[in-house]
Design a protein around this motif. Sequence first.
Motif, mmCIF file in Angstrom:
data_model
loop_
_atom_site.group_PDB
_atom_site.id
_atom_site.type_symbol
_atom_site.label_atom_id
_atom_site.label_comp_id
_atom_site.label_asym_id
_atom_site.label_seq_id
_atom_site.Cartn_x
_atom_site.Cartn_y
_atom_site.Cartn_z
ATOM 1 N N ILE A 180 0.850 -1.197 0.000
ATOM 2 C CA ILE A 180 0.000 0.000 0.000
ATOM 3 C C ILE A 180 0.883 1.243 0.000
ATOM 4 N N ASP A 181 1.909 1.249 0.855
ATOM 5 C CA ASP A 181 2.827 2.388 0.893
ATOM 6 C C ASP A 181 3.499 2.583 -0.465
ATOM 7 N N ASN A 182 3.873 1.488 -1.123
ATOM 8 C CA ASN A 182 4.504 1.569 -2.431
ATOM 9 C C ASN A 182 3.561 2.167 -3.469
ATOM 10 N N VAL A 183 2.299 1.745 -3.438
ATOM 11 C CA VAL A 183 1.311 2.303 -4.371
ATOM 12 C C VAL A 183 1.160 3.805 -4.134
ATOM 13 N N VAL A 184 1.055 4.203 -2.871
ATOM 14 C CA VAL A 184 0.904 5.626 -2.544
ATOM 15 C C VAL A 184 2.156 6.409 -2.956
ATOM 16 N N ASP A 185 3.338 5.851 -2.673
ATOM 17 C CA ASP A 185 4.586 6.531 -3.038
ATOM 18 C C ASP A 185 4.714 6.693 -4.551
ATOM 19 N N THR A 186 4.395 5.630 -5.299
ATOM 20 C CA THR A 186 4.501 5.741 -6.758
ATOM 21 C C THR A 186 3.444 6.681 -7.316
ATOM 22 N N PHE A 187 2.284 6.760 -6.681
ATOM 23 C CA PHE A 187 1.284 7.739 -7.109
ATOM 24 C C PHE A 187 1.823 9.152 -6.920
ATOM 25 N N ARG A 188 2.463 9.397 -5.770
ATOM 26 C CA ARG A 188 3.057 10.718 -5.523
ATOM 27 C C ARG A 188 4.130 11.041 -6.563
ATOM 28 N N GLU A 189 4.960 10.045 -6.901
ATOM 29 C CA GLU A 189 5.980 10.251 -7.939
ATOM 30 C C GLU A 189 5.325 10.596 -9.268
ATOM 31 N N THR A 190 4.236 9.909 -9.584
ATOM 32 C CA THR A 190 3.508 10.187 -10.825
ATOM 33 C C THR A 190 2.966 11.613 -10.822
ATOM 34 N N GLN A 191 2.434 12.038 -9.690
ATOM 35 C CA GLN A 191 1.914 13.405 -9.583
ATOM 36 C C GLN A 191 3.029 14.425 -9.798
ATOM 37 N N ARG A 192 4.190 14.168 -9.176
ATOM 38 C CA ARG A 192 5.329 15.081 -9.351
ATOM 39 C C ARG A 192 5.788 15.096 -10.807
ATOM 40 N N ALA A 193 5.842 13.904 -11.426
ATOM 41 C CA ALA A 193 6.260 13.822 -12.835
ATOM 42 C C ALA A 193 5.253 14.534 -13.733
ATOM 43 N N ASN A 194 3.977 14.378 -13.463
ATOM 44 C CA ASN A 194 2.955 15.075 -14.259
ATOM 45 C C ASN A 194 3.088 16.586 -14.121
ATOM 46 N N ALA A 195 3.361 17.051 -12.910
ATOM 47 C CA ALA A 195 3.538 18.488 -12.694
ATOM 48 C C ALA A 195 4.775 18.985 -13.437
ATOM 49 N N ALA A 196 5.861 18.215 -13.404
ATOM 50 C CA ALA A 196 7.086 18.599 -14.117
ATOM 51 C C ALA A 196 6.832 18.615 -15.625
ATOM 52 N N HIS A 197 6.079 17.646 -16.117
ATOM 53 C CA HIS A 197 5.747 17.605 -17.544
ATOM 54 C C HIS A 197 4.912 18.835 -17.934
ATOM 55 N N THR A 198 3.962 19.180 -17.108
ATOM 56 C CA THR A 198 3.127 20.360 -17.385
ATOM 57 C C THR A 198 3.971 21.623 -17.424
ATOM 58 N N ARG A 199 4.900 21.766 -16.473
ATOM 59 C CA ARG A 199 5.778 22.942 -16.466
ATOM 60 C C ARG A 199 6.643 22.985 -17.726
ATOM 61 N N ALA A 200 7.191 21.818 -18.116
ATOM 62 C CA ALA A 200 8.039 21.765 -19.317
ATOM 63 C C ALA A 200 7.222 22.095 -20.559
ATOM 64 N N ARG A 201 6.018 21.558 -20.649
ATOM 65 C CA ARG A 201 5.162 21.819 -21.808
ATOM 66 C C ARG A 201 4.760 23.299 -21.855
ATOM 67 N N ASP A 202 4.442 23.870 -20.688
ATOM 68 C CA ASP A 202 4.087 25.295 -20.632
ATOM 69 C C ASP A 202 5.258 26.175 -21.070
ATOM 70 N N ALA A 203 6.468 25.808 -20.651
ATOM 71 C CA ALA A 203 7.656 26.578 -21.046
ATOM 72 C C ALA A 203 7.869 26.494 -22.553
ATOM 73 N N LEU A 204 7.699 25.292 -23.130
ATOM 74 C CA LEU A 204 7.831 25.145 -24.575
ATOM 75 C C LEU A 204 6.757 25.950 -25.307
ATOM 76 N N ASP A 205 5.525 25.868 -24.828
ATOM 77 C CA ASP A 205 4.432 26.619 -25.459
ATOM 78 C C ASP A 205 4.689 28.125 -25.415
#
Length: 189
Positions: free
Chosen positions: A112-137
């Motif tokens: 359960i902790d692993n699922v929650v931790d990987t979800f948090r990593e996914t959220q951070r990665a999605n936020a980083a992707h959004t920032r990178a895409r916004d900068a490119l745009d």
Amino acid sequence: MLQTAVGRYERKEVALVDEDSPQGVLLSGEENVAVRIKLEREARGWSTNTLSDRLNEAGFDMNPSAVWRIENRKRRINLDEAIGFAEVFGLDLRNLVGPPQLAAKARAMELIDNVVDTFRETQRANAAHTRARDALDAYLAEHPDIREEAEVMVSHAIAEEATKHLTETYGPPPGERIDADQREPGSEA
């Protein structure tokens, strides 16, 4: 009226705790801790005196009566005490406050902790992707002459990465040709 509603809620929450089934899923962290302390103490064959002695040896002041009152929900537990119980039982604090039915299964809690931790990593990665895409745009808005070429490049690179990931995860698509040098030894063409 508000007090009556709150009183009803509290009675309802307490009613969810089945005294005959202490391993049932509970809604309150403090309730979970009380049940879990008793389960852990009994699983080790310790008396409330023994648990009290071990807490005191670990530097957490607690008398046997306080242990009994916490286990029986006659006394609240503070954070320092919860940390002490977790330390004496050799448990992660998050495990101690989780629902006893799950927490008693350490592997379930790890997963359960692993699922929650990987979800948090996914959220951070999605936020980083959004920032990178916004900068490119933003950059491409200032340089419209290269927008089309840049968009094609990004699309191809992302498609390539997605295909690579899918192939690594699930293998090649059905019917995809395997080159001679990729065949297993001894297999026929």
